[in-house]
Design a protein around this motif. Structure first.
Motif, PDB file in Angstrom:
ATOM      1  N   MET A   1      -4.568 -11.781  -2.101  1.00  0.00           N
ATOM      2  CA  MET A   1      -4.132 -10.407  -2.208  1.00  0.00           C
ATOM      3  C   MET A   1      -2.937 -10.193  -1.290  1.00  0.00           C
ATOM      4  O   MET A   1      -3.038 -10.414  -0.093  1.00  0.00           O
ATOM      5  N   PRO A   2      -1.838  -9.787  -1.856  1.00  0.00           N
ATOM      6  CA  PRO A   2      -0.621  -9.652  -1.050  1.00  0.00           C
ATOM      7  C   PRO A   2      -0.609  -8.415  -0.158  1.00  0.00           C
ATOM      8  O   PRO A   2      -1.115  -7.357  -0.508  1.00  0.00           O
ATOM      9  N   LEU A   3      -0.016  -8.583   0.992  1.00  0.00           N
ATOM     10  CA  LEU A   3       0.188  -7.513   1.953  1.00  0.00           C
ATOM     11  C   LEU A   3       1.666  -7.139   1.893  1.00  0.00           C
ATOM     12  O   LEU A   3       2.528  -7.990   2.089  1.00  0.00           O
ATOM     13  N   TYR A   4       1.962  -5.882   1.577  1.00  0.00           N
ATOM     14  CA  TYR A   4       3.333  -5.415   1.436  1.00  0.00           C
ATOM     15  C   TYR A   4       3.674  -4.417   2.527  1.00  0.00           C
ATOM     16  O   TYR A   4       2.801  -3.714   3.029  1.00  0.00           O
ATOM     17  N   GLU A   5       4.959  -4.351   2.869  1.00  0.00           N
ATOM     18  CA  GLU A   5       5.453  -3.366   3.827  1.00  0.00           C
ATOM     19  C   GLU A   5       6.111  -2.239   3.051  1.00  0.00           C
ATOM     20  O   GLU A   5       6.843  -2.473   2.097  1.00  0.00           O
ATOM     21  N   ASP A  14       6.770   3.620   8.632  1.00  0.00           N
ATOM     22  CA  ASP A  14       6.665   2.259   8.113  1.00  0.00           C
ATOM     23  C   ASP A  14       5.227   1.805   8.279  1.00  0.00           C
ATOM     24  O   ASP A  14       4.613   2.047   9.325  1.00  0.00           O
ATOM     25  N   PHE A  15       4.686   1.132   7.255  1.00  0.00           N
ATOM     26  CA  PHE A  15       3.313   0.641   7.339  1.00  0.00           C
ATOM     27  C   PHE A  15       3.124  -0.513   6.370  1.00  0.00           C
ATOM     28  O   PHE A  15       3.963  -0.775   5.520  1.00  0.00           O
ATOM     29  N   GLU A  16       2.015  -1.229   6.522  1.00  0.00           N
ATOM     30  CA  GLU A  16       1.636  -2.317   5.633  1.00  0.00           C
ATOM     31  C   GLU A  16       0.450  -1.879   4.799  1.00  0.00           C
ATOM     32  O   GLU A  16      -0.403  -1.125   5.271  1.00  0.00           O
ATOM     33  N   ALA A  17       0.396  -2.371   3.556  1.00  0.00           N
ATOM     34  CA  ALA A  17      -0.726  -2.046   2.676  1.00  0.00           C
ATOM     35  C   ALA A  17      -1.113  -3.275   1.869  1.00  0.00           C
ATOM     36  O   ALA A  17      -0.252  -4.011   1.393  1.00  0.00           O
ATOM     37  N   LEU A  18      -2.403  -3.474   1.722  1.00  0.00           N
ATOM     38  CA  LEU A  18      -2.939  -4.535   0.890  1.00  0.00           C
ATOM     39  C   LEU A  18      -2.981  -4.024  -0.542  1.00  0.00           C
ATOM     40  O   LEU A  18      -3.624  -3.006  -0.813  1.00  0.00           O
ATOM     41  N   VAL A  19      -2.294  -4.690  -1.453  1.00  0.00           N
ATOM     42  CA  VAL A  19      -2.233  -4.261  -2.847  1.00  0.00           C
ATOM     43  C   VAL A  19      -2.994  -5.281  -3.678  1.00  0.00           C
ATOM     44  O   VAL A  19      -2.598  -6.433  -3.799  1.00  0.00           O
ATOM     45  N   ARG A  20      -4.094  -4.832  -4.261  1.00  0.00           N
ATOM     46  CA  ARG A  20      -4.994  -5.730  -4.987  1.00  0.00           C
ATOM     47  C   ARG A  20      -4.549  -6.011  -6.416  1.00  0.00           C
ATOM     48  O   ARG A  20      -4.877  -7.020  -6.980  1.00  0.00           O
ATOM     49  N   GLY A  21      -3.806  -5.108  -7.025  1.00  0.00           N
ATOM     50  CA  GLY A  21      -3.356  -5.302  -8.397  1.00  0.00           C
ATOM     51  C   GLY A  21      -2.317  -4.265  -8.768  1.00  0.00           C
ATOM     52  O   GLY A  21      -1.985  -3.371  -7.985  1.00  0.00           O
ATOM     53  N   SER A  22      -1.804  -4.362  -9.992  1.00  0.00           N
ATOM     54  CA  SER A  22      -0.737  -3.456 -10.426  1.00  0.00           C
ATOM     55  C   SER A  22      -1.215  -2.005 -10.525  1.00  0.00           C
ATOM     56  O   SER A  22      -0.414  -1.084 -10.440  1.00  0.00           O
ATOM     57  N   SER A  23      -2.513  -1.780 -10.680  1.00  0.00           N
ATOM     58  CA  SER A  23      -3.023  -0.412 -10.772  1.00  0.00           C
ATOM     59  C   SER A  23      -3.337   0.188  -9.393  1.00  0.00           C
ATOM     60  O   SER A  23      -3.622   1.374  -9.284  1.00  0.00           O
ATOM     61  N   ASP A  24      -3.283  -0.622  -8.346  1.00  0.00           N
ATOM     62  CA  ASP A  24      -3.555  -0.160  -6.985  1.00  0.00           C
ATOM     63  C   ASP A  24      -2.305   0.506  -6.422  1.00  0.00           C
ATOM     64  O   ASP A  24      -1.267  -0.120  -6.273  1.00  0.00           O
ATOM     65  N   ARG A  25      -2.380   1.827  -6.140  1.00  0.00           N
ATOM     66  CA  ARG A  25      -1.234   2.603  -5.640  1.00  0.00           C
ATOM     67  C   ARG A  25      -1.449   2.924  -4.166  1.00  0.00           C
ATOM     68  O   ARG A  25      -2.323   3.733  -3.845  1.00  0.00           O
TER      69      ARG A  25
END
Length: 81
Positions: A1-5, A14-25
């Protein structure tokens, strides 16, 4: 699972978020906005002769967001270099 800034377009945080899939906002943890700009992330690279792990010392006041120096925050302090 990618972690994006991300940078929040509403409050500028500024923050980081774990995005599990294309539907995860992801949403801004400060103001809850979903108007975000994905930031370009550069992975850390090891240098020849360096030891593994963080190259910056841990900041004394991470709960307050760092000591206030440029580059300080997220648990690392730029003033100790």
């Amino acid at each position: 699972m990618p972690l994006y800034e991300y940078r929040c377009d509403s409050c500028g945080r500024d923050f980081e978020a774990l995005v599990r899939g294309s539907s995860d906002r992801p949403t801004c943890p400060s103001c809850g906005a979903q108007a975000l700009t994905k930031q370009f992330s550069v992975p850390a690279a090891a240098r020849a002769g360096s030891s593994p792990g963080p190259s910056l010392p841990v900041c004394d006041s991470p709960a307050s967001g760092g000591c206030g120096a440029m580059g300080c925050g997220g648990g690392f302090c730029a003033m100790d270099n």
